[in-house]
Write a protein that holds these residues in place. Structure first.
Motif, PDB file in Angstrom:
ATOM      1  N   GLN A 113      -7.688  -2.359  29.955  1.00 52.99           N
ATOM      2  CA  GLN A 113      -6.818  -1.960  30.888  1.00 52.99           C
ATOM      3  C   GLN A 113      -6.680  -3.055  31.702  1.00 52.99           C
ATOM      4  OE1 GLN A 113      -9.934   1.313  31.255  1.00 52.99           O
ATOM      5  NE2 GLN A 113      -8.146   2.689  31.879  1.00 52.99           N
ATOM      6  N   VAL A 114      -7.801  -3.976  32.062  1.00 50.92           N
ATOM      7  CA  VAL A 114      -7.375  -5.023  33.182  1.00 50.92           C
ATOM      8  C   VAL A 114      -8.127  -6.272  32.351  1.00 50.92           C
ATOM      9  CG1 VAL A 114      -8.205  -5.867  35.471  1.00 50.92           C
ATOM     10  CG2 VAL A 114      -8.413  -3.467  34.640  1.00 50.92           C
ATOM     11  N   GLY A 115      -7.648  -7.636  32.968  1.00 48.61           N
ATOM     12  CA  GLY A 115      -8.089  -8.836  32.259  1.00 48.61           C
ATOM     13  C   GLY A 115      -8.017  -9.778  33.254  1.00 48.61           C
ATOM     14  N   ALA A 116      -8.524 -11.207  33.069  1.00 48.43           N
ATOM     15  CA  ALA A 116      -8.341 -12.141  33.811  1.00 48.43           C
ATOM     16  C   ALA A 116      -7.733 -13.300  33.103  1.00 48.43           C
ATOM     17  CB  ALA A 116      -9.650 -12.834  33.976  1.00 48.43           C
ATOM     18  N   VAL A 117      -6.724 -14.147  33.809  1.00 44.09           N
ATOM     19  CA  VAL A 117      -5.955 -15.001  33.092  1.00 44.09           C
ATOM     20  C   VAL A 117      -5.635 -16.299  34.120  1.00 44.09           C
ATOM     21  CG1 VAL A 117      -3.797 -13.962  33.953  1.00 44.09           C
ATOM     22  CG2 VAL A 117      -3.709 -15.139  31.741  1.00 44.09           C
ATOM     23  N   ASN A 118      -5.487 -17.325  33.499  1.00 43.24           N
ATOM     24  CA  ASN A 118      -5.257 -18.636  34.104  1.00 43.24           C
ATOM     25  C   ASN A 118      -3.789 -18.311  34.562  1.00 43.24           C
ATOM     26  OD1 ASN A 118      -3.372 -20.826  33.942  1.00 43.24           O
ATOM     27  ND2 ASN A 118      -4.931 -21.901  32.571  1.00 43.24           N
ATOM     28  N   THR A 130     -13.145 -21.637  32.378  1.00 43.61           N
ATOM     29  CA  THR A 130     -13.025 -21.652  33.545  1.00 43.61           C
ATOM     30  C   THR A 130     -12.356 -20.616  34.198  1.00 43.61           C
ATOM     31  OG1 THR A 130     -13.360 -23.948  33.514  1.00 43.61           O
ATOM     32  CG2 THR A 130     -12.882 -23.107  36.022  1.00 43.61           C
ATOM     33  N   SER A 131     -10.845 -20.669  34.047  1.00 45.67           N
ATOM     34  CA  SER A 131      -9.998 -19.714  34.770  1.00 45.67           C
ATOM     35  C   SER A 131      -9.896 -18.498  34.092  1.00 45.67           C
ATOM     36  CB  SER A 131      -8.462 -20.332  34.758  1.00 45.67           C
ATOM     37  OG  SER A 131      -8.090 -20.630  33.371  1.00 45.67           O
ATOM     38  N   GLY A 132     -10.473 -18.073  32.786  1.00 41.61           N
ATOM     39  CA  GLY A 132     -10.316 -16.935  32.204  1.00 41.61           C
ATOM     40  C   GLY A 132     -11.749 -16.099  31.997  1.00 41.61           C
ATOM     41  N   ARG A 133     -12.615 -16.972  32.630  1.00 40.63           N
ATOM     42  CA  ARG A 133     -13.967 -16.256  32.602  1.00 40.63           C
ATOM     43  C   ARG A 133     -15.031 -16.673  33.676  1.00 40.63           C
ATOM     44  NH1 ARG A 133     -19.062 -16.454  29.269  1.00 40.63           N
ATOM     45  NH2 ARG A 133     -20.348 -14.547  30.050  1.00 40.63           N
ATOM     46  N   LEU A 134     -15.458 -17.983  33.767  1.00 44.67           N
ATOM     47  CA  LEU A 134     -16.342 -18.263  34.861  1.00 44.67           C
ATOM     48  C   LEU A 134     -15.878 -17.812  36.298  1.00 44.67           C
ATOM     49  CD1 LEU A 134     -18.784 -20.228  35.603  1.00 44.67           C
ATOM     50  CD2 LEU A 134     -17.175 -22.017  35.870  1.00 44.67           C
ATOM     51  N   MET A 135     -14.894 -18.513  36.583  1.00 47.93           N
ATOM     52  CA  MET A 135     -14.392 -18.143  38.174  1.00 47.93           C
ATOM     53  C   MET A 135     -14.073 -16.501  38.370  1.00 47.93           C
ATOM     54  SD  MET A 135     -15.270 -20.936  39.479  1.00 47.93           S
ATOM     55  CE  MET A 135     -14.804 -20.502  41.095  1.00 47.93           C
ATOM     56  N   PRO A 136     -13.451 -16.027  37.178  1.00 42.25           N
ATOM     57  CA  PRO A 136     -13.159 -14.484  37.528  1.00 42.25           C
ATOM     58  C   PRO A 136     -14.418 -13.598  37.559  1.00 42.25           C
ATOM     59  CG  PRO A 136     -11.545 -15.382  35.760  1.00 42.25           C
ATOM     60  CD  PRO A 136     -12.518 -16.440  36.397  1.00 42.25           C
ATOM     61  N   PHE A 180     -12.281  -3.966  30.211  1.00 43.69           N
ATOM     62  CA  PHE A 180     -11.878  -5.421  30.907  1.00 43.69           C
ATOM     63  C   PHE A 180     -11.996  -6.612  29.731  1.00 43.69           C
ATOM     64  CE2 PHE A 180     -12.862  -9.497  32.906  1.00 43.69           C
ATOM     65  CZ  PHE A 180     -11.618  -9.289  34.151  1.00 43.69           C
ATOM     66  N   THR A 181     -11.049  -7.599  29.605  1.00 44.40           N
ATOM     67  CA  THR A 181     -11.093  -8.699  28.712  1.00 44.40           C
ATOM     68  C   THR A 181     -10.972 -10.051  29.671  1.00 44.40           C
ATOM     69  OG1 THR A 181     -10.489  -9.825  26.875  1.00 44.40           O
ATOM     70  CG2 THR A 181      -8.767  -9.032  28.269  1.00 44.40           C
ATOM     71  N   PHE A 182     -11.978 -10.781  29.419  1.00 42.39           N
ATOM     72  CA  PHE A 182     -11.850 -12.515  29.744  1.00 42.39           C
ATOM     73  C   PHE A 182     -11.287 -13.189  28.697  1.00 42.39           C
ATOM     74  CE2 PHE A 182     -16.024 -10.907  31.794  1.00 42.39           C
ATOM     75  CZ  PHE A 182     -15.826 -11.366  33.127  1.00 42.39           C
ATOM     76  N   GLY A 183     -10.875 -14.253  28.905  1.00 42.16           N
ATOM     77  CA  GLY A 183     -10.555 -15.181  27.810  1.00 42.16           C
ATOM     78  C   GLY A 183     -11.268 -15.613  26.819  1.00 42.16           C
ATOM     79  N   SER A 184     -11.676 -17.099  26.787  1.00 39.90           N
ATOM     80  CA  SER A 184     -12.688 -17.475  26.055  1.00 39.90           C
ATOM     81  C   SER A 184     -13.814 -17.411  26.876  1.00 39.90           C
ATOM     82  CB  SER A 184     -12.314 -18.975  25.732  1.00 39.90           C
ATOM     83  OG  SER A 184     -13.408 -19.817  25.206  1.00 39.90           O
ATOM     84  N   LYS A 185     -15.014 -17.454  26.162  1.00 44.52           N
ATOM     85  CA  LYS A 185     -16.271 -17.233  26.866  1.00 44.52           C
ATOM     86  C   LYS A 185     -16.472 -18.726  27.563  1.00 44.52           C
ATOM     87  CE  LYS A 185     -18.515 -14.050  23.374  1.00 44.52           C
ATOM     88  NZ  LYS A 185     -19.719 -13.889  22.651  1.00 44.52           N
TER      89      LYS A 185
END
Length: 284
Positions: free
Chosen positions: A186-191, A142-148, A134-139
């Motif tokens: 395989q999976v990620g979080a994105v704005n 908000t939309s790519g790490r905190l809330m996901p 899994f990948t987040f965006g920037s550490k």
């Protein structure tokens, strides 16, 4: 004596004018491709220069933390922050204010996206994600790490490091999409805005990467102004700046964000973000 008074008054007026002619600078969190950001925000600088009758300069930064540091150190007086970075910056500079947000930022959301090899279909039900990479965006996103992270841990009942086989941080939303599309993760979080815009422009191969879950809404991006701008740039400057941001109607300029308009914002709008950040340990 009269001549002396006149000279003193003239010098005082000159110093006052010089003090109020300082360049007004701003930055933005680097949430997408750097060249796109520069094009977008240099247009904003031109617009604000005309509206505010001062020289306005956009200063790019390399990271979310660099944007916050520049704001703290008064290297910039205005910043386009995400929800979390805005909370952090205002905490470091008391008296600073969120003054405008995109219309869409009142109800923002994140997508979870997955490589085509992942056997998960888009559903209202939260997906089972155990043992995927899994990948987040920037550490600091908000939309790519905190809330996901909050939604993942809330729905699956355990910390993310106990859920995923490997966790990465791509640095920005565009790279998250590229890395998941390529199968690096395989999976990620994105704005959702970055995803939707990239799909509309044909920049995403949707046969290789897909949306598998859409989050509940939350407040996100905003323009935050540093305390003291009225002292540095003249009485009423903050109000004039706020009106200029909310009055931004140029469709091409708005489309570059992309937002349909800007609306008023205030610090209390971001209390939900602060609560979540404290809950998962991202701020004290």
């Amino acid at each position: 004596m009269k001549l002396t008074h006149l000279l003193s008054a003239g010098l005082l007026s000159l110093f006052s004018t010089c003090a109020l002619s300082t360049t007004f600078t701003f930055t933005a969190i680097p949430d997408a491709d750097e060249s796109n950001l520069r094009t977008r925000f240099e247009k904003v600088a031109d617009y604000l220069s005309k509206q505010l009758d001062v020289e306005v300069k956009y200063i790019p930064v390399k990271s979310y933390s660099a944007a916050i540091t520049a704001f703290r150190n008064n290297q910039v007086q205005l910043a386009w922050f995400g929800g979390l970075s805005g909370v952090q910056a205002r905490g470091l500079v008391p008296g600073s204010e969120a003054i405008a947000q995109g219309f869409e930022d009142q109800s923002f959301k994140s997508y979870l996206i997955a490589h085509h090899s992942v056997d998960i279909k888009l559903s209202d039900d939260f997906p089972v994600l155990d043992n995927y990479t899994f990948t987040f965006g920037s550490k600091g996103s908000t939309s790519g790490r905190l809330m996901p992270q909050f939604f993942i841990e809330q729905n699956l009942g355990k910390p993310v490091d106990q859920i995923f086989k490997r966790i990465g941080f791509s640095g920005d939303h565009s790279r998250t999409i590229s890395q998941v599309e390529a199968g690096v993760y395989q999976v990620g979080a994105v704005n959702y805005k970055v995803w939707d815009t990239a799909v509309e422009k044909g920049e995403v191969d949707t046969s290789k990467v897909k949306v598998i879950w859409e989050s509940p809404t939350y407040p996100d991006y905003q323009w935050t102004v540093r305390s003291g701008v009225d002292s540095d740039f003249g009485a009423g400057f903050k109000e004039k700046l706020t009106k200029a941001l909310i009055g931004m109607t140029d469709k091409d300029l708005l489309a570059s964000f992309p937002r349909t308009s800007f609306v008023p914002a205030k610090n209390s709008d971001y209390e939900p973000i602060e609560r979540v950040a404290k809950k998962i340990g991202m701020i004290d």
